[in-house]
Design an enzyme around this catalytic site. Structure first.
Site, PDB file in Angstrom:
ATOM      1  N   ARG A 269      42.450  40.864  43.457  1.00 38.27           N
ATOM      2  CA  ARG A 269      41.139  39.823  43.273  1.00 38.27           C
ATOM      3  C   ARG A 269      40.496  40.123  41.980  1.00 38.27           C
ATOM      4  O   ARG A 269      40.263  39.461  41.263  1.00 38.27           O
ATOM      5  CB  ARG A 269      40.115  40.009  44.263  1.00 38.27           C
ATOM      6  N   THR A 270      39.951  41.382  41.928  1.00 34.92           N
ATOM      7  CA  THR A 270      39.042  41.837  40.536  1.00 34.92           C
ATOM      8  C   THR A 270      39.942  41.534  39.312  1.00 34.92           C
ATOM      9  O   THR A 270      39.419  41.095  38.421  1.00 34.92           O
ATOM     10  CB  THR A 270      38.438  42.977  40.923  1.00 34.92           C
TER      11      THR A 270
ATOM     12  N   LYS B  24      52.340  60.505  31.611  1.00 39.54           N
ATOM     13  CA  LYS B  24      52.778  61.542  30.522  1.00 39.54           C
ATOM     14  C   LYS B  24      51.788  62.551  30.237  1.00 39.54           C
ATOM     15  O   LYS B  24      51.925  63.451  29.524  1.00 39.54           O
ATOM     16  CB  LYS B  24      53.479  60.935  29.445  1.00 39.54           C
TER      17      LYS B  24
ATOM     18  N   ARG C 114      38.862  49.460  35.709  1.00 40.50           N
ATOM     19  CA  ARG C 114      38.686  50.053  37.238  1.00 40.50           C
ATOM     20  C   ARG C 114      39.495  51.417  37.408  1.00 40.50           C
ATOM     21  O   ARG C 114      40.670  51.600  36.671  1.00 40.50           O
ATOM     22  CB  ARG C 114      39.545  49.108  38.334  1.00 40.50           C
TER      23      ARG C 114
ATOM     24  N   HIS D 246      30.931  48.990  42.378  1.00 37.85           N
ATOM     25  CA  HIS D 246      31.737  47.700  42.351  1.00 37.85           C
ATOM     26  C   HIS D 246      30.654  46.621  41.979  1.00 37.85           C
ATOM     27  O   HIS D 246      30.509  45.797  42.727  1.00 37.85           O
ATOM     28  CB  HIS D 246      32.532  47.376  43.422  1.00 37.85           C
TER      29      HIS D 246
HETATM   30  N1   CP Z   1      37.454  43.263  46.386  1.00 34.19           N
HETATM   31  C1   CP Z   1      38.255  43.980  45.643  1.00 34.19           C
HETATM   32  O1   CP Z   1      37.858  44.798  44.870  1.00 34.19           O
HETATM   33  O2   CP Z   1      39.562  43.537  45.653  1.00 34.19           O
HETATM   34  P1   CP Z   1      40.685  44.260  44.867  1.00 34.19           P
HETATM   35  O3   CP Z   1      40.780  45.640  45.282  1.00 34.19           O
HETATM   36  O4   CP Z   1      41.950  43.341  45.133  1.00 34.19           O
HETATM   37  O5   CP Z   1      40.551  43.865  43.227  1.00 34.19           O
END
Ligand code: CP
Length: 314
Positions: A59-60, A87, A109, A137
């Protein structure tokens, strides 16, 4: 106010209530844009954004990429798997190599809490935290609160319960911080082993009983159990977890009231939430995903404006 108080989005912790309101007001405008036949605006033309994903995401990652493309930015996508990270390359070296390609903004991320803060201290670029380990998040919390507000109006005094693996959840922390700043009442619910010891310091209530928590709330945000972050066993079996903390139609019907059902995804159907509830009338799970694009457009646009990227580059 038409400018954020921050130059990076590292966590909800750093945002003021006014910042959150500005992001929501901007996201409302972008939501209108992305529902038009022509969904693109030139706001970030000639700005290059790198999406650096050192941890899995569906999603993100897609939502940020779409938001960037809707704003006409140039987009670079990097996934740690298949890269030179395997590496032995360090985070700073990886990012500096990418930035030397003239990147203006970095969406990252990373599995380690604090990775986004670390990067912002060492890299001369706008940083957006797309989830750092068990820490924060922020865009998920913003899209969650935006979706709740769309459904319920002003969140002041609204009661939100976050259910599940609170201990390992960056979504829980960012949601609790965001909702408290907006005046909502927040409760967390789950097995005692999955509730952090000092969570009440955030002004959050705790319940270990799902039925009691649901009877209290207007909104239930169901979280998955984050097995990938658990090195020990926190409850006897998944079956027992589901029996006590899984939301199904029977539990929902016993409430005799309507509540809003949310989930940040990915869903483990039949564990924390049954399919009939996830896909049912009270669920706004797909609205959350839709709103994620508008919220991320707003965040990117406001941060670019704050750093005057869209004026420097155009
Ligand atoms: N909600 C969320 O962060 O989903 P993903 O891990 O798929 O990005």
């Amino acid at each position: 106010m038409n400018e954020l108080s921050v130059s990076h989005l590292l966590g909800i912790k750093d945002l003021t209530r006014e910042d959150i309101e500005l992001i929501f007001a901007t996201a409302e405008q972008f939501k209108e844009v992305i529902n038009r036949p022509i969904k693109k605006v030139p706001s970030l033309r000639d700005i290059t954004i790198a999406n650096l994903f050192f941890e899995n995401s569906t999603r993100t990652k897609l939502s940020f990429e779409l938001a960037e493309k809707r704003l006409s930015a140039d987009v670079l996508n990097f996934s740690a798997s298949g890269s030179s990270v395997s590496k032995g390359e360090t985070l700073i070296d990886t990012v500096n190599n990418i930035l030397s390609m003239k990147v203006d903004m970095v969406v990252m991320r990373h599995p380690h809490p604090g990775a986004a803060v670390f990067l912002s201290q060492h890299i001369n670029s706008v940083i957006v935290n797309a989830g750092d380990g068990t820490h924060e998040h922020p865009t998920q919390a913003l899209l969650d609160a935006f979706s709740m507000r769309e459904k319920l109006g002003d969140l002041a005094g609204k009661r939100v319960v976050i259910v599940g693996d609170i201990l390992h959840s960056r979504v829980a922390l960012s949601n609790a911080l965001c909702l408290r700043k907006l005046g909502a009442e927040v409760m967390v619910c789950g097995p005692a082993t999955l509730i952090p010891k000092y969570i009440e310091r955030l002004g959050v209530q705790v319940s270990y009983n799902l039925r009691e928590a649901l009877a209290w709330c207007d909104v239930a945000n169901m979280l998955r159990v984050q097995h990938e972050r658990q090195d020990i066993t926190y409850f006897p079996t998944l079956r027992e977890y589901t029996k006590h903390y899984g939301l199904n139609a029977t539990v929902l019907n016993e409430l005799h009231k309507e509540i809003v059902i949310m989930h940040p995804g990915p869903i483990n159907r039949g564990v924390e939430i049954s399919s009939e509830v996830a896909d049912g009338d009270y669920s706004i799970i797909l609205n959350q995903v839709e709103n994620g694009v508008a919220i991320r457009m707003a965040v990117l646009y406001l941060l670019a404006s704050k750093s005057q990227l869209n004026f420097k580059n155009n």
